[in-house]
Design a protein around this motif. Structure first.
Motif, mmCIF file in Angstrom:
data_model
loop_
_atom_site.group_PDB
_atom_site.id
_atom_site.type_symbol
_atom_site.label_atom_id
_atom_site.label_comp_id
_atom_site.label_asym_id
_atom_site.label_seq_id
_atom_site.Cartn_x
_atom_site.Cartn_y
_atom_site.Cartn_z
ATOM 1 N N GLN A 92 42.024 38.575 42.395
ATOM 2 C CA GLN A 92 43.276 37.923 42.771
ATOM 3 C C GLN A 92 43.039 36.749 43.713
ATOM 4 O O GLN A 92 43.714 35.716 43.609
ATOM 5 C CB GLN A 92 44.216 38.948 43.402
ATOM 6 N N GLN B 269 45.746 35.873 40.164
ATOM 7 C CA GLN B 269 46.401 36.936 39.395
ATOM 8 C C GLN B 269 45.384 38.025 39.094
ATOM 9 O O GLN B 269 44.188 37.861 39.312
ATOM 10 C CB GLN B 269 46.983 36.384 38.091
ATOM 11 N N GLY B 270 45.875 39.132 38.610
ATOM 12 C CA GLY B 270 44.991 40.247 38.280
ATOM 13 C C GLY B 270 45.638 41.120 37.229
ATOM 14 O O GLY B 270 46.729 40.826 36.739
#
Length: 677
Positions: free
Chosen positions: A96, A101-102
């Motif tokens: 992240q 993002q993840g």
């Protein structure tokens, strides 16, 4: 070398045991091999009910050419994030930080020292939508490793240093105040869609911990806005396709489709969601007497027992989103969706027409290929309840004949702790002793298999065999919470004692300076960073779960050490609650208990009697209840608490002050909030 996952206890790892990829579990030997061969480590993290994990496995990990490239140039490590949440948390934080993002599957390339240098999630087999293919990624990483090693090392070292330097400081925050709670509520009101009842946003996850805060805040402060928000959220979830309208229980989340139609679920069903929501709806019923809340709580409890309970008495982690459809394809949602024709086959013309209108099944379909998700589109969803119940029962019988979704049958300690609390309370509230028995059996499994002789929890088990992975903070907090709820319901003080064993481990091994708590013990495997996260995700943060259990245990026993630790841990809620209340819900709920006392209720009288039931139905936040014969050794709260005139007697205390003892259930109810139930 060969694939080494065959001996794993995780069903997710076992799903990859036949891959041509030479997978290794997370173990020191894998990194030693990477060092010896001078190759990077490819870490793939997922979980059994993850749809895109299965997609990437089928496209890439089952492909012989891709596997051969991986085997030649990497050491491949497969991790079940539910089994090793510490590994998942540390590398997800890196993903992240690097990408913004993840998600899962998580793909991380790292040095043999565990230092990450390249990240991603799902990679397709061919380049598309701006994403490189998985093979392109592998070749790029291999080329960088062989031709630009110094640059790779610098990147990995910088990422690792940046992670290690991240420190969460709550020093000087103090404990949450009434102002903290009011500011958190105000922020939540700005995030709610007053028309739909949901929080704003296209992806809608069940906000279980936030609703617990709202109900407790209403009980303590009398906030009408908090109760209305809780009722709106619970109503929206129960009417939507997030809730399984046929079999009970909740799916993982719902999405707003681009077409603007009804919400569509991601169909996996997780134990943690259903345990948390079962308790939420039971508490809503306790507050309002809502018949729908009662029905949803009981249907969700029955779903957990019917579909997630294992032979050993624990509860399995999840049901997959995918199953076989009528054409033999493995597709998402096949088990749960219906066409008008399928309704007619099961119900006949008249009841099928009723069901289609009642559940929003349309000729064109609201999901895929003419099928519809079931929901309650009409405002009067309680109309003709008897007919709706009969139709649901017939559809459930028919649905049982469909190919079932796969089940991840590993038992996770934390999530079973949540289930113990939910089933114990639902059983007590709704006069369902069978649910209390199921809670007791799950708690017994946790003691026998997960706790061992030293009260050091194993995170997982399967088929009655511990998985060998050290429990993390959420395991200790949630299992202690379950044991404390079971003690209050059953009057068996042994569960209070077991909770104390676990919470002593928290004080010894998970507590840092200034009230900080860590997700792993100080003697656990050392990763590149010791994970620490006070915010809720799908489950309560381990940090605040432990704080809540510490506070309740202190109320039961008078332990100053546990009370002090709880107060220190809640400093983070004062810091974060007003800013990010949707991710601090459980901490805010615990803070309500702290501000209120919590109240200590001792019932000198029979377990299950009128006074005991009245005490359990009290709505004041976080009250602890001890019931049984006066002077017994089971509960410290019952010491020196005689009956009055030989009649069952209740004592209510908080902040070192006690009300006059009472033998009147109505008077006790008034003292404890006198909820609508």
């Amino acid at each position: 070398m060969s694939n080494r996952l065959a001996q794993a206890t995780s069903p997710y790892l076992l799903q990859h045991a036949d891959n041509p990829v030479h997978w290794r579990p997370w173990e020191s030997e894998a990194f030693e091999e990477a060092r010896r061969r001078d190759v990077p480590v490819f870490l793939s993290v997922g979980y059994s009910a993850c749809h895109w994990c299965h997609v990437m496995a089928h496209e890439s990990f089952e492909d012989d050419e891709t596997a051969a490239y991986l085997n030649e140039h990497f050491v491949s490590v497969k991790v079940d994030r539910e089994e090793r949440p510490d590994v998942d948390a540390v590398y997800m934080e890196a993903v992240q930080a690097a990408t913004g993002q993840g998600g899962w599957p998580m793909s991380v390339f790292m040095t043999p020292d565990g230092e990450p240098f390249y990240f991603g999630t799902y990679f397709p087999p061919e380049a598309r939508h701006g994403m490189p293919s998985f093979r392109q990624v592998l070749e790029g990483v291999h080329n960088a490793w062989t031709s630009r090693r110094d640059e790779v090392g610098e990147i990995a070292g910088k990422i690792t240093r940046d992670l290690a330097e991240r420190q969460l400081s709550t020093a000087g925050s103090g404990t949450p105040t009434e102002e903290t709670q009011a500011q958190a509520l105000l922020r939540l009101t700005r995030d709610i869609d007053s028309v739909s009842g949901w929080f704003k946003g296209d992806t809608k996850f069940p906000p279980s911990m936030v609703i617990e805060f709202l109900l407790r805040h209403h009980a303590r402060a009398g906030s009408v806005a908090a109760l209305e928000m809780a009722e709106g959220l619970c109503g929206a979830m129960a009417r939507s396709s997030l809730y399984d309208q046929v079999g009970g229980g909740f799916h993982r989340y719902v999405l707003t489709p681009g077409t603007g139609g009804p919400l569509v679920p991601h169909f996996e069903k997780m134990l943690y969601d259903n345990a948390l929501l079962c308790r939420v709806y039971a508490h809503l019923w306790r507050t309002t007497g809502s018949e729908r809340a009662r029905r949803v709580a009981l249907e969700t409890a029955d779903f957990m027992v019917r579909e997630l309970r294992t032979a050993e008495g624990g509860f399995a982690s999840a049901l997959d989103a995918d199953s076989e459809d009528g054409a033999g394809r493995h597709v998402e949602g096949a088990y749960y969706v219906w066409t008008p024709g399928q309704l007619r086959e099961v119900l006949g013309e008249e009841d099928a027409a009723f069901a289609a209108e009642h559940f929003g099944v349309t000729p064109e379909g609201t999901f895929e290929e003419g099928a519809s998700v079931l929901r309650l589109p009409r405002a009067d969803d309680g109309a003709d309840a008897d007919r709706a119940a009969r139709v649901r029962a017939a559809l459930l019988v028919a649905r049982e004949l469909r190919p079932r979704p796969g089940r991840d049958d590993k038992v996770v300690a934390a999530w079973n702790g949540l289930a113990v609390a939910a089933l114990a309370e639902a059983g007590a509230y709704f006069d369902r002793p069978d649910l209390v028995e199921r809670a007791t059996e799950a708690a017994d499994l946790l003691v026998r298999v997960h706790m061992g002789d030293t009260a050091r929890l194993d995170r997982t088990s399967r088929d009655g065999r511990a998985g060998g992975h050290a429990g993390v903070l959420e395991d200790y907090g949630d299992v202690a919470e379950g044991f404390l709820a079971l003690a209050s319901v059953t009057g068996e003080g042994v569960w209070l004692e077991f909770a104390g064993f676990l919470l002593d481990i928290v004080l010894l091994h998970f507590t840092g300076e200034g009230g900080r708590l860590y997700d792993t013990a100080d003697d656990a495997e050392q990763l590149i960073r010791r994970p620490q996260d006070p915010t809720d995700n799908a489950t309560p943060a381990g940090w605040t779960a432990a704080a809540g259990a510490l506070l309740s245990y202190a109320a039961h026993t008078g332990s100053e050490a546990h009370r002090t630790a709880a107060e220190g841990a809640l400093g983070v809620v004062k810091a974060l609650g007003p800013r990010v209340p949707r991710f601090t819900g459980w901490g805010l709920a615990v803070a309500e208990a702290l501000i209120d006392g919590p109240r200590e209720v001792a019932v000198a009288g029979p377990v299950g009697g009128e006074l005991h039931r009245t005490a359990l139905l009290g709505t004041v936040p976080g009250a602890v209840v001890a019931a049984g014969e006066t002077g017994g050794a089971e509960f410290p709260l019952l010491a020196d608490r005689p009956t009055v005139g030989g009649a069952p007697t209740a004592y209510v205390c908080r902040h070192f002050v006690c009300d006059a003892p009472t033998t009147d259930a109505r008077e006790l109810a008034r003292a404890l909030g006198d909820g609508g139930a």
